[in-house]
Motif scaffolding. Structure first.
Motif, PDB file in Angstrom:
ATOM      1  N   LEU A 125       0.820  -1.209   0.000  1.00  0.00           N
ATOM      2  CA  LEU A 125       0.000   0.000   0.000  1.00  0.00           C
ATOM      3  C   LEU A 125       0.855   1.261   0.000  1.00  0.00           C
ATOM      4  CD1 LEU A 125      -2.802  -1.058   2.526  1.00  0.00           C
ATOM      5  CD2 LEU A 125      -2.974  -0.910   0.026  1.00  0.00           C
ATOM      6  N   LEU A 126       1.908   1.263   0.806  1.00  0.00           N
ATOM      7  CA  LEU A 126       2.793   2.423   0.853  1.00  0.00           C
ATOM      8  C   LEU A 126       3.466   2.663  -0.483  1.00  0.00           C
ATOM      9  CD1 LEU A 126       4.487   2.020   4.356  1.00  0.00           C
ATOM     10  CD2 LEU A 126       3.002   3.890   3.625  1.00  0.00           C
ATOM     11  N   PHE A 154       0.815   4.280  -2.804  1.00  0.00           N
ATOM     12  CA  PHE A 154       0.412   5.607  -2.366  1.00  0.00           C
ATOM     13  C   PHE A 154       1.538   6.625  -2.535  1.00  0.00           C
ATOM     14  CE2 PHE A 154      -3.143   3.612   0.121  1.00  0.00           C
ATOM     15  CZ  PHE A 154      -4.154   4.352  -0.499  1.00  0.00           C
ATOM     16  N   ARG A 155       2.784   6.151  -2.396  1.00  0.00           N
ATOM     17  CA  ARG A 155       3.933   7.064  -2.501  1.00  0.00           C
ATOM     18  C   ARG A 155       4.412   7.234  -3.928  1.00  0.00           C
ATOM     19  NH1 ARG A 155       8.279   6.539   2.229  1.00  0.00           N
ATOM     20  NH2 ARG A 155       9.084   8.174   0.893  1.00  0.00           N
TER      21      ARG A 155
END
Length: 257
Positions: free
Chosen positions: A251-252, A255-256
Protein backbone atom coordinates in the motif's frame (compact mmCIF):
# COMPACT_ATOMS: atom_id res chain seq x y z
CA UNK A 1 17.22 13.58 12.18
CA UNK A 2 20.35 12.86 14.20
CA UNK A 3 22.41 10.08 12.61
CA UNK A 4 23.10 8.42 15.96
CA UNK A 5 19.37 8.14 16.63
CA UNK A 6 18.87 6.53 13.21
CA UNK A 7 21.71 4.13 13.98
CA UNK A 8 20.11 3.12 17.29
CA UNK A 9 16.73 2.48 15.66
CA UNK A 10 18.16 0.51 12.76
CA UNK A 11 20.51 -1.40 15.08
CA UNK A 12 17.53 -2.44 17.19
CA UNK A 13 15.60 -3.45 14.08
CA UNK A 14 18.58 -5.46 12.82
CA UNK A 15 19.06 -7.23 16.15
CA UNK A 16 15.41 -8.25 16.37
CA UNK A 17 14.66 -9.09 12.75
CA UNK A 18 17.92 -10.91 11.98
CA UNK A 19 16.81 -13.75 14.25
CA UNK A 20 13.02 -13.66 14.14
CA UNK A 21 11.63 -15.22 10.92
CA UNK A 22 10.37 -11.91 9.52
CA UNK A 23 13.34 -10.76 7.33
CA UNK A 24 15.91 -8.28 8.58
CA UNK A 25 16.69 -7.09 5.05
CA UNK A 26 13.04 -6.24 4.43
CA UNK A 27 12.94 -4.07 7.55
CA UNK A 28 16.32 -2.41 6.97
CA UNK A 29 15.41 -1.58 3.36
CA UNK A 30 11.87 -0.46 4.10
CA UNK A 31 12.46 1.63 7.24
CA UNK A 32 14.79 4.22 5.60
CA UNK A 33 12.54 4.15 2.51
CA UNK A 34 9.42 4.93 4.57
CA UNK A 35 11.03 7.75 6.57
CA UNK A 36 13.25 9.06 3.79
CA UNK A 37 16.46 8.40 5.70
CA UNK A 38 19.78 8.51 3.93
CA UNK A 39 23.40 9.31 4.70
CA UNK A 40 25.58 7.63 7.26
CA UNK A 41 23.14 4.82 8.13
CA UNK A 42 23.66 3.49 4.60
CA UNK A 43 27.44 3.46 5.00
CA UNK A 44 29.87 0.57 5.30
CA UNK A 45 30.50 1.60 8.91
CA UNK A 46 26.91 0.81 9.78
CA UNK A 47 26.82 -2.42 7.74
CA UNK A 48 29.91 -3.67 9.58
CA UNK A 49 28.50 -2.57 12.92
CA UNK A 50 25.18 -4.40 12.66
CA UNK A 51 26.88 -7.56 11.38
CA UNK A 52 29.31 -7.41 14.29
CA UNK A 53 26.45 -6.80 16.70
CA UNK A 54 24.46 -9.82 15.55
CA UNK A 55 27.62 -11.95 15.54
CA UNK A 56 28.22 -10.99 19.17
CA UNK A 57 24.62 -12.03 19.94
CA UNK A 58 25.21 -15.47 18.45
CA UNK A 59 28.52 -16.02 20.20
CA UNK A 60 27.07 -14.90 23.54
CA UNK A 61 24.11 -17.27 23.29
CA UNK A 62 25.93 -20.29 21.84
CA UNK A 63 29.56 -20.10 23.00
CA UNK A 64 29.18 -23.32 25.00
CA UNK A 65 27.77 -25.07 21.94
CA UNK A 66 30.69 -23.87 19.79
CA UNK A 67 33.24 -25.14 22.31
CA UNK A 68 31.45 -28.49 22.31
CA UNK A 69 31.31 -28.53 18.50
CA UNK A 70 35.02 -27.78 18.09
CA UNK A 71 36.24 -30.27 20.70
CA UNK A 72 33.62 -33.03 20.81
CA UNK A 73 31.05 -32.89 18.01
CA UNK A 74 33.33 -32.73 14.98
CA UNK A 75 30.58 -34.16 12.78
CA UNK A 76 28.38 -31.17 13.59
CA UNK A 77 31.27 -28.86 12.66
CA UNK A 78 31.52 -30.63 9.30
CA UNK A 79 27.78 -30.26 8.74
CA UNK A 80 27.95 -26.52 9.52
CA UNK A 81 30.84 -26.09 7.08
CA UNK A 82 28.94 -27.98 4.37
CA UNK A 83 25.77 -26.02 5.09
CA UNK A 84 27.64 -22.72 4.80
CA UNK A 85 29.00 -23.42 1.30
CA UNK A 86 25.81 -22.72 -0.72
CA UNK A 87 25.30 -19.28 0.81
CA UNK A 88 28.97 -18.45 0.32
CA UNK A 89 28.83 -19.36 -3.38
CA UNK A 90 25.52 -17.54 -3.93
CA UNK A 91 26.74 -14.46 -2.07
CA UNK A 92 29.83 -14.14 -4.24
CA UNK A 93 28.06 -15.00 -7.52
CA UNK A 94 24.98 -12.82 -7.09
CA UNK A 95 26.15 -10.06 -4.72
CA UNK A 96 25.56 -7.17 -7.13
CA UNK A 97 22.13 -8.45 -8.18
CA UNK A 98 21.05 -8.94 -4.57
CA UNK A 99 22.26 -5.49 -3.51
CA UNK A 100 20.54 -3.68 -6.38
CA UNK A 101 17.65 -5.14 -8.38
CA UNK A 102 16.34 -7.55 -5.72
CA UNK A 103 15.92 -4.86 -3.05
CA UNK A 104 12.83 -3.49 -4.76
CA UNK A 105 9.80 -3.12 -2.39
CA UNK A 106 7.52 -5.23 -4.59
CA UNK A 107 10.01 -8.10 -4.65
CA UNK A 108 10.10 -7.94 -0.85
CA UNK A 109 6.28 -8.04 -0.80
CA UNK A 110 6.26 -11.21 -2.91
CA UNK A 111 8.93 -13.00 -0.86
CA UNK A 112 7.30 -12.07 2.44
CA UNK A 113 4.03 -13.62 1.27
CA UNK A 114 5.39 -16.72 -0.49
CA UNK A 115 7.78 -17.73 2.28
CA UNK A 116 4.94 -17.17 4.76
CA UNK A 117 2.86 -19.77 2.91
CA UNK A 118 5.86 -22.09 2.82
CA UNK A 119 6.29 -21.72 6.59
CA UNK A 120 2.60 -22.46 7.13
CA UNK A 121 2.78 -25.60 4.98
CA UNK A 122 5.92 -26.78 6.78
CA UNK A 123 4.12 -26.42 10.10
CA UNK A 124 1.31 -28.63 8.83
CA UNK A 125 3.37 -31.44 7.27
CA UNK A 126 6.55 -31.44 9.39
CA UNK A 127 6.81 -34.21 12.01
CA UNK A 128 8.78 -31.93 14.40
CA UNK A 129 10.31 -34.88 16.29
CA UNK A 130 13.98 -35.21 15.31
CA UNK A 131 16.72 -33.55 17.40
CA UNK A 132 19.79 -34.50 15.38
CA UNK A 133 21.30 -33.40 12.06
CA UNK A 134 22.31 -35.54 9.09
CA UNK A 135 24.38 -34.66 6.03
CA UNK A 136 21.19 -34.43 3.98
CA UNK A 137 19.70 -31.99 6.51
CA UNK A 138 22.83 -29.82 6.36
CA UNK A 139 22.70 -29.64 2.55
CA UNK A 140 18.98 -28.82 2.43
CA UNK A 141 19.11 -26.22 5.22
CA UNK A 142 22.33 -24.75 3.82
CA UNK A 143 20.68 -24.37 0.40
CA UNK A 144 17.76 -22.67 2.11
CA UNK A 145 20.20 -20.24 3.73
CA UNK A 146 21.49 -19.34 0.26
CA UNK A 147 17.92 -18.56 -0.85
CA UNK A 148 17.66 -16.26 2.18
CA UNK A 149 20.02 -13.82 0.44
CA UNK A 150 16.93 -12.66 -1.48
CA UNK A 151 15.43 -9.72 0.46
CA UNK A 152 12.20 -10.58 2.27
CA UNK A 153 12.92 -14.30 2.59
CA UNK A 154 14.46 -14.30 6.13
CA UNK A 155 17.45 -16.46 6.99
CA UNK A 156 15.90 -17.89 10.13
CA UNK A 157 12.47 -18.24 8.50
CA UNK A 158 13.59 -20.26 5.50
CA UNK A 159 16.14 -22.40 7.36
CA UNK A 160 13.74 -23.27 10.18
CA UNK A 161 11.15 -24.09 7.51
CA UNK A 162 13.63 -26.36 5.73
CA UNK A 163 14.32 -28.05 9.07
CA UNK A 164 10.60 -28.64 9.63
CA UNK A 165 10.29 -30.23 6.19
CA UNK A 166 13.13 -32.56 7.21
CA UNK A 167 11.20 -33.55 10.35
CA UNK A 168 13.29 -31.59 12.87
CA UNK A 169 11.91 -30.44 16.19
CA UNK A 170 10.91 -26.76 15.84
CA UNK A 171 13.23 -25.36 18.54
CA UNK A 172 16.09 -27.63 17.46
CA UNK A 173 15.70 -26.45 13.86
CA UNK A 174 15.95 -22.85 15.11
CA UNK A 175 19.09 -23.62 17.10
CA UNK A 176 20.78 -25.24 14.10
CA UNK A 177 19.68 -22.26 12.01
CA UNK A 178 21.47 -19.92 14.42
CA UNK A 179 24.61 -22.05 14.51
CA UNK A 180 24.63 -22.21 10.71
CA UNK A 181 24.17 -18.44 10.42
CA UNK A 182 27.22 -17.69 12.59
CA UNK A 183 29.92 -18.24 9.92
CA UNK A 184 27.70 -16.57 7.30
CA UNK A 185 27.28 -13.42 9.39
CA UNK A 186 30.98 -13.43 10.30
CA UNK A 187 31.79 -13.72 6.60
CA UNK A 188 29.49 -10.81 5.75
CA UNK A 189 31.19 -8.66 8.40
CA UNK A 190 34.65 -9.53 7.06
CA UNK A 191 33.54 -8.84 3.48
CA UNK A 192 32.24 -5.40 4.45
CA UNK A 193 35.46 -4.70 6.36
CA UNK A 194 37.55 -5.75 3.36
CA UNK A 195 35.51 -3.46 1.09
CA UNK A 196 35.99 -0.57 3.51
CA UNK A 197 39.78 -1.05 3.47
CA UNK A 198 39.84 -1.44 -0.32
CA UNK A 199 38.06 1.86 -0.94
CA UNK A 200 39.81 3.63 1.91
CA UNK A 201 36.53 4.19 3.78
CA UNK A 202 36.74 6.43 6.84
CA UNK A 203 34.75 4.93 9.72
CA UNK A 204 32.40 6.90 11.90
CA UNK A 205 33.33 5.22 15.19
CA UNK A 206 30.48 6.67 17.24
CA UNK A 207 28.01 5.28 14.70
CA UNK A 208 29.89 1.97 14.65
CA UNK A 209 29.76 1.55 18.44
CA UNK A 210 26.07 2.47 18.62
CA UNK A 211 25.24 0.00 15.83
CA UNK A 212 27.19 -2.83 17.48
CA UNK A 213 25.66 -2.30 20.94
CA UNK A 214 22.05 -1.87 19.84
CA UNK A 215 22.17 -4.84 17.43
CA UNK A 216 23.95 -7.09 19.95
CA UNK A 217 21.60 -6.43 22.89
CA UNK A 218 18.39 -6.78 20.90
CA UNK A 219 19.83 -9.80 19.08
CA UNK A 220 20.41 -11.63 22.34
CA UNK A 221 16.84 -10.88 23.43
CA UNK A 222 15.45 -12.04 20.07
CA UNK A 223 17.39 -15.33 20.10
CA UNK A 224 16.34 -16.23 23.63
CA UNK A 225 12.74 -15.25 22.93
CA UNK A 226 12.48 -17.31 19.74
CA UNK A 227 14.04 -20.45 21.20
CA UNK A 228 11.65 -20.27 24.15
CA UNK A 229 8.64 -19.41 21.98
CA UNK A 230 9.18 -22.29 19.54
CA UNK A 231 9.25 -24.85 22.35
CA UNK A 232 5.54 -24.15 22.87
CA UNK A 233 4.11 -22.46 19.80
CA UNK A 234 4.16 -22.79 15.99
CA UNK A 235 5.44 -20.17 13.52
CA UNK A 236 1.95 -18.82 12.80
CA UNK A 237 2.41 -15.53 14.66
CA UNK A 238 5.39 -14.64 12.47
CA UNK A 239 3.60 -15.81 9.33
CA UNK A 240 0.69 -13.46 10.01
CA UNK A 241 3.10 -10.62 10.72
CA UNK A 242 4.90 -11.25 7.41
CA UNK A 243 1.61 -11.01 5.53
CA UNK A 244 0.60 -7.87 7.41
CA UNK A 245 3.98 -6.26 6.63
CA UNK A 246 3.63 -7.23 2.96
CA UNK A 247 0.25 -5.49 2.75
CA UNK A 248 1.65 -2.37 4.45
CA UNK A 249 4.63 -2.20 2.07
CA UNK A 250 2.39 -2.81 -0.95
CA UNK A 251 0.00 0.00 0.00
CA UNK A 252 2.79 2.42 0.85
CA UNK A 253 4.52 1.72 -2.44
CA UNK A 254 1.49 2.66 -4.52
CA UNK A 255 0.41 5.61 -2.37
CA UNK A 256 3.93 7.06 -2.50
CA UNK A 257 4.27 6.55 -6.24
Amino acid sequence: MDELFKAIILGIIQGITEFLPISSTAHLVITPWIFGWSGVVNSLSFDIAVHMGTLISLLYCFWKDWINIFFRERKMLLFIIIGTIPAGIAGVAFHDLIESALRHPLIIVVTLILVGFLMLYAEKVGKKLIRSITLSDAVVIGTAQAIALIPGVSRSGITITAGLFKGLDRAYAAKFSFLLSTPAIAGAAMLDFYKSIKIGHSHDYSLFIIGVISAAITGIIAIKFLLSFLQKYPLNLFIYYRWFLAVVIFLLYFFRN
